[in-house]
Design a protein around this motif. Structure first.
Motif, mmCIF file in Angstrom:
data_model
loop_
_atom_site.group_PDB
_atom_site.id
_atom_site.type_symbol
_atom_site.label_atom_id
_atom_site.label_comp_id
_atom_site.label_asym_id
_atom_site.label_seq_id
_atom_site.Cartn_x
_atom_site.Cartn_y
_atom_site.Cartn_z
ATOM 1 N N VAL A 33 0.841 -1.204 0.000
ATOM 2 C CA VAL A 33 0.000 0.000 0.000
ATOM 3 C C VAL A 33 0.876 1.253 0.000
ATOM 4 N N ARG A 34 1.985 1.200 0.708
ATOM 5 C CA ARG A 34 2.916 2.338 0.711
ATOM 6 C C ARG A 34 3.658 2.442 -0.618
ATOM 7 N N LEU A 35 4.152 1.317 -1.124
ATOM 8 C CA LEU A 35 4.944 1.332 -2.354
ATOM 9 C C LEU A 35 4.149 1.802 -3.566
ATOM 10 N N GLN A 36 2.835 1.506 -3.590
ATOM 11 C CA GLN A 36 2.046 1.834 -4.778
ATOM 12 C C GLN A 36 1.967 3.339 -5.031
ATOM 13 N N HIS A 37 2.255 4.131 -4.014
ATOM 14 C CA HIS A 37 2.237 5.590 -4.177
ATOM 15 C C HIS A 37 3.632 6.148 -4.453
ATOM 16 N N GLU A 38 4.635 5.277 -4.437
ATOM 17 C CA GLU A 38 6.017 5.723 -4.645
ATOM 18 C C GLU A 38 6.637 5.143 -5.920
ATOM 19 N N TYR A 39 6.094 4.021 -6.412
ATOM 20 C CA TYR A 39 6.654 3.325 -7.561
ATOM 21 C C TYR A 39 5.544 2.945 -8.540
ATOM 22 N N ASP A 40 5.956 2.525 -9.726
ATOM 23 C CA ASP A 40 5.045 1.938 -10.711
ATOM 24 C C ASP A 40 4.950 0.457 -10.380
ATOM 25 N N CYS A 41 3.891 0.072 -9.674
ATOM 26 C CA CYS A 41 3.819 -1.262 -9.076
ATOM 27 C C CYS A 41 2.975 -2.244 -9.888
ATOM 28 N N PHE A 42 3.497 -3.456 -10.042
ATOM 29 C CA PHE A 42 2.781 -4.580 -10.638
ATOM 30 C C PHE A 42 2.681 -5.666 -9.571
ATOM 31 N N PHE A 43 1.457 -5.992 -9.166
ATOM 32 C CA PHE A 43 1.230 -7.015 -8.149
ATOM 33 C C PHE A 43 0.494 -8.186 -8.787
ATOM 34 N N CYS A 44 1.106 -9.355 -8.692
ATOM 35 C CA CYS A 44 0.662 -10.518 -9.458
ATOM 36 C C CYS A 44 0.235 -11.660 -8.543
ATOM 37 N N ILE A 45 -0.952 -12.212 -8.819
ATOM 38 C CA ILE A 45 -1.398 -13.429 -8.149
ATOM 39 C C ILE A 45 -0.821 -14.597 -8.943
ATOM 40 N N VAL A 46 0.188 -15.251 -8.387
ATOM 41 C CA VAL A 46 0.977 -16.214 -9.173
ATOM 42 C C VAL A 46 0.356 -17.617 -9.070
ATOM 43 N N ASP A 47 -0.708 -17.824 -9.825
ATOM 44 C CA ASP A 47 -1.427 -19.100 -9.756
ATOM 45 C C ASP A 47 -0.629 -20.257 -10.341
#
Length: 404
Positions: A33-47
């Motif tokens: 939640v903090r990083l998403q406002h500081e970086y271009d974030c990609f969060f992946c559900i690695v199924d």
């Protein structure tokens, strides 16, 4: 994508194994939640990663994916600030994994520390599969596909990031060379201008002849500031600086986040597999029941026996959730036996409910609207695919797979 842009990009992922607990919340999600406002974030559900160990029991996988997405959103990971997607909805992950498998030495996979550790941990399962052996390479492909410069990890994951760096380095060594590379690199130096070009050459010489690491960092910083050269020339000069070829896949760096160790109901590290977890969406009744059976200071056999909070697992959770006034009340009350263990647990339950109730309300709203969750993941997958296709176009061309 420039190397400077890459340094502003973060990639992280989680295996879907069901609903998330307080350990995930404090250890990972709050950091995201903090990083998403500081970086271009990609969060992946690695199924696909989940299948490396649970391939024989995949019936609940799609529900686990939905549960994870709901928990992420409820915890504050925002689709307007980050890209949320499911790994298998971006098939480019599989293609890059396949292409990298052509160059990855078998011994590299066998020496990854977690390979034997995971085999021992899952000793009741048949993990003599390529998927299990190759999952560190799939993880490397996940990172390299987005040319992510930063990957938030705990110390135990550092070998995986170093593995991804080695794979990128080997790929660049094999395919980063191009006809007349040195001539093109020298021509690019000329485009920097006389003063900057001379400084770059001196720094390059200091690094290559004397191993001056500071000169290397200074030269990299110098290149980041240059707007008069193309991205291709910039990549050539990064490679030329280190004595290699053109940089195609960036080497990621770890962000060593302070992952909070959240104690479980038994005082050990909270984990679903240990049966000691408090889940983010536990009802009030479930939460009260779990806290009621938590072990306490063994010295408090009777209600009027004084205790010591430092010996009690309940105290560790109080430190996470209770304010200073309440913490003082717990210390004084426990040591003087003016409060009982049930009083202490009841206060903790109230503190936990105060934090979890708004999160659970958001989760309920998403649960009631699964189409919205699917839409968020689909839109995230489309954005992820756009980035992935760009990387694969360069990878294919470098490997001689360009037929158009």
């Amino acid at each position: 994508m420039s190397l400077n842009d890459s340094e502003r990009r973060v990639l992280s992922g989680m295996r879907p194994s069901g609903r998330l607990h307080l350990g995930h919340y404090h250890g990972v999600l709050k950091n995201w939640v903090r990083l998403q406002h500081e970086y271009d974030c990609f969060f992946c559900i690695v199924d696909w990663h989940a299948l490396t160990t649970e391939y024989a029991d995949s019936g609940q996988l799609s529900q686990h994916v939905m549960d994870m997405a709901v928990d992420w959103l409820a915890a504050g990971v925002s689709p307007s600030s980050a890209t949320l997607f499911v790994q298998s909805q971006v098939p480019e992950h599989a293609e890059l994994h396949l292409l990298l498998s052509m160059i990855c030495p078998l011994s590299w996979l066998e020496r990854v520390p977690s390979y034997k550790e995971q085999q021992e941990r899952h000793s009741g399962k048949d993990l003599s599969t390529y998927g299990f052996l190759g999952y560190p390479l799939l993880q490397a492909a996940d990172i390299l596909l987005y040319r992510a410069g930063q990957v938030p990890v705990g110390a135990d994951q550092l070998p995986h990031i170093e593995f991804a760096r080695e794979v990128a380095r080997r790929f660049n060594h094999l395919y980063g060379s191009e006809p007349d590379f040195e001539l093109k690199a020298e021509a690019a130096i000329g485009k920097l201008g006389k003063k900057v070009g001379k400084l770059y050459s001196n720094l390059r010489k200091a690094y290559q002849e004397q191993g001056d690491a500071e000169a290397l960092e200074t030269a990299r910083a110098l290149l980041k500031e240059q707007t008069s050269i193309t991205l291709g020339d910039q990549e050539r000069l990064y490679g030329y600086l280190e004595g290699g070829g053109k940089v195609i896949l960036n080497e990621p760096q770890p962000i060593l986040a302070e992952f909070s160790r959240v104690p479980g109901l038994d005082g050990q590290k909270m984990a679903k597999s240990s049966g000691n977890a408090i889940f983010l969406r536990d009802s009030d009744a479930e939460l009260e029941e779990k806290l009621r059976r938590m072990p306490t200071d063994p010295a408090r056999v009777h209600r009027d026996d004084p205790g010591e909070p430092q010996r009690c697992p309940v105290w560790s959770l109080h430190q996470l959730y209770s304010n200073d006034e309440q913490l003082h009340w717990v210390i004084e009350g426990c040591r003087s036996a003016s409060i009982g263990c049930l009083d202490c647990k009841s206060a903790l339950c109230s503190s936990l409910q105060t934090e979890l109730t708004p999160l659970q309300q958001r989760a309920f709203d998403y649960e009631e609207n699964p189409d919205l969750v699917r839409s968020i993941l689909a839109e995230g997958a489309e954005r992820a695919r756009d980035e992935a296709r760009n990387t694969l176009a360069e990878v294919r061309m470098a490997m001689g797979l360009n037929y158009r």
